[in-house]
Design an enzyme around this catalytic site. Sequence first.
Site, PDB file in Angstrom:
ATOM      1  N   GLU A   1     -25.745 -21.587  48.738  1.00 29.09           N
ATOM      2  CA  GLU A   1     -25.563 -22.190  47.381  1.00 29.09           C
ATOM      3  C   GLU A   1     -26.578 -23.150  47.161  1.00 29.09           C
ATOM      4  OE1 GLU A   1     -20.571 -22.397  47.441  1.00 29.09           O
ATOM      5  OE2 GLU A   1     -21.718 -23.982  48.319  1.00 29.09           O
TER       6      GLU A   1
ATOM      7  N   THR B   1     -19.637 -22.801  44.448  1.00 28.20           N
ATOM      8  CA  THR B   1     -19.166 -21.655  43.813  1.00 28.20           C
ATOM      9  C   THR B   1     -17.708 -21.889  43.782  1.00 28.20           C
ATOM     10  OG1 THR B   1     -18.919 -20.660  46.045  1.00 28.20           O
ATOM     11  CG2 THR B   1     -20.900 -20.210  44.612  1.00 28.20           C
TER      12      THR B   1
ATOM     13  N   LYS C   1     -11.066 -22.414  40.585  1.00 29.40           N
ATOM     14  CA  LYS C   1     -10.535 -22.776  41.914  1.00 29.40           C
ATOM     15  C   LYS C   1     -11.619 -22.716  43.068  1.00 29.40           C
ATOM     16  CE  LYS C   1      -7.436 -20.346  45.014  1.00 29.40           C
ATOM     17  NZ  LYS C   1      -8.219 -20.015  46.305  1.00 29.40           N
ATOM     18  N   ASP C   2     -11.464 -24.010  43.890  1.00 30.84           N
ATOM     19  CA  ASP C   2     -12.446 -24.122  44.835  1.00 30.84           C
ATOM     20  C   ASP C   2     -11.802 -24.596  46.115  1.00 30.84           C
ATOM     21  OD1 ASP C   2     -12.329 -26.742  44.510  1.00 30.84           O
ATOM     22  OD2 ASP C   2     -14.706 -27.138  44.689  1.00 30.84           O
ATOM     23  N   MET C   3     -12.761 -25.139  47.056  1.00 24.77           N
ATOM     24  CA  MET C   3     -12.019 -25.654  48.308  1.00 24.77           C
ATOM     25  C   MET C   3     -12.747 -27.043  48.680  1.00 24.77           C
ATOM     26  SD  MET C   3     -12.380 -22.189  50.744  1.00 24.77           S
ATOM     27  CE  MET C   3     -11.739 -22.979  52.111  1.00 24.77           C
ATOM     28  N   GLU C   4     -13.360 -27.626  47.803  1.00 22.65           N
ATOM     29  CA  GLU C   4     -13.980 -28.806  48.077  1.00 22.65           C
ATOM     30  C   GLU C   4     -14.097 -30.111  46.909  1.00 22.65           C
ATOM     31  OE1 GLU C   4     -16.162 -26.125  48.206  1.00 22.65           O
ATOM     32  OE2 GLU C   4     -16.091 -25.794  50.405  1.00 22.65           O
TER      33      GLU C   4
ATOM     34  N   ASP D   1     -16.081 -15.287  41.878  1.00 18.19           N
ATOM     35  CA  ASP D   1     -14.684 -14.201  41.935  1.00 18.19           C
ATOM     36  C   ASP D   1     -13.773 -14.665  40.932  1.00 18.19           C
ATOM     37  OD1 ASP D   1     -14.840 -16.214  44.258  1.00 18.19           O
ATOM     38  OD2 ASP D   1     -12.945 -16.082  43.574  1.00 18.19           O
TER      39      ASP D   1
HETATM   40  N1  SAH Z   1     -16.072 -16.398  54.459  1.00 23.89           N
HETATM   41  C1  SAH Z   1     -17.058 -17.157  53.457  1.00 23.89           C
HETATM   42  C2  SAH Z   1     -16.819 -18.655  53.440  1.00 23.89           C
HETATM   43  C3  SAH Z   1     -16.661 -19.049  51.908  1.00 23.89           C
HETATM   44  S1  SAH Z   1     -15.344 -20.029  51.703  1.00 23.89           S
HETATM   45  C4  SAH Z   1     -18.229 -16.692  53.773  1.00 23.89           C
HETATM   46  O1  SAH Z   1     -18.523 -15.619  54.481  1.00 23.89           O
HETATM   47  O2  SAH Z   1     -19.269 -17.152  53.285  1.00 23.89           O
HETATM   48  C5  SAH Z   1     -15.464 -20.023  50.005  1.00 23.89           C
HETATM   49  C6  SAH Z   1     -16.565 -21.155  49.336  1.00 23.89           C
HETATM   50  O3  SAH Z   1     -16.778 -20.646  47.994  1.00 23.89           O
HETATM   51  C7  SAH Z   1     -15.892 -22.762  49.455  1.00 23.89           C
HETATM   52  O4  SAH Z   1     -16.969 -23.439  49.624  1.00 23.89           O
HETATM   53  C8  SAH Z   1     -15.223 -22.710  48.045  1.00 23.89           C
HETATM   54  O5  SAH Z   1     -15.204 -23.833  47.439  1.00 23.89           O
HETATM   55  C9  SAH Z   1     -15.891 -21.675  47.306  1.00 23.89           C
HETATM   56  N2  SAH Z   1     -15.056 -20.436  46.518  1.00 23.89           N
HETATM   57  C10 SAH Z   1     -15.533 -19.451  45.811  1.00 23.89           C
HETATM   58  N3  SAH Z   1     -14.639 -18.670  45.252  1.00 23.89           N
HETATM   59  C11 SAH Z   1     -13.344 -19.383  45.451  1.00 23.89           C
HETATM   60  C12 SAH Z   1     -12.002 -19.104  45.459  1.00 23.89           C
HETATM   61  N4  SAH Z   1     -11.496 -17.909  44.745  1.00 23.89           N
HETATM   62  N5  SAH Z   1     -11.161 -19.789  45.928  1.00 23.89           N
HETATM   63  C13 SAH Z   1     -11.524 -20.801  46.709  1.00 23.89           C
HETATM   64  N6  SAH Z   1     -12.760 -21.195  46.919  1.00 23.89           N
HETATM   65  C14 SAH Z   1     -13.626 -20.489  46.412  1.00 23.89           C
END
Ligand code: SAH
Length: 238
Positions: free
Chosen positions: A13, A87, A172-175, A198
């Site tokens: 990213e 993302t 929706k994200d994770m951070e 996505d």
């Molecule tokens: N297994 C993945 C790991 C990425 S996790 C890989 O192969 O790269 C997803 C990352 O993208 C997180 O940092 C999160 O913030 C973001 N992200 C993107 N789309 C997301 C979604 N639908 N839900 C949660 N996080 C998402």
Amino acid sequence: MKKICYIVAMRAEARPFIEEFQLHEVKDYFAPYPFILYQGTVGQMELSVVLNGEQHGSDLVGCEAASITTYAAIERLHPDLVINSGTCGAFKADGAKIADIYIGNAVMFHDRRVPGDDAWGTQALGNYPLWSQSEALAEVLAFKIGKVTTGSSLDMQPIDLEIIRSNGGQLKDMEAAAIAFTCSLTHTPLLLVKSVTDLCDGGEKTFEEFSKNLSAASQALRVANTRIIYYLAEHCCQ
Ligand code: SAH
């Protein structure tokens, strides 16, 4: 605004705009922690990009890494503004498209369900403040705006969806909420810049869709962040 500091979870990213600004890596700045610092200057402004780094061979994503990286970055670099670029998932129903750029106008957690009175519920959801100029910046640079909600999983369970939508969540994200929590403790302003990998209601499997679109979304982040950085350097750096 003399110093801005990006917090980014994944190398993919950040790489495009690290290259765009020819930032240099400051080796072992956070040792023994795995966080990685890149730095440079744009006009009078110091530009830092801090990555969480890796563990077990993959980039550290999620709230725990985001919280401690942000804590260390604030303590060591004293930024005037923290920017979380990354993302996210979004909703087709809101008109979102892959690689769209959004500026966050609100942020909360969607997977912290704590029973109790209002105080506990309020703490669980978070709803932390963001930089007061976030929406104004989005308007000048013509970016979409939306509420970001954060959880610890890439997938979305029915209870997540219910909480996201009943609270007006769009991205929706994770951070983001973890970074916002850390910033709230020191009242450090935070700007959220998100690109869509996505569609949560698009019917595709999230991981496959995420992987397919990561590169396009990261290029969109490069373009958006370039515009944001030049804007801040020109208009906010005094
Ligand atoms: N297994 C993945 C790991 C990425 S996790 C890989 O192969 O790269 C997803 C990352 O993208 C997180 O940092 C999160 O913030 C973001 N992200 C993107 N789309 C997301 C979604 N639908 N839900 C949660 N996080 C998402």
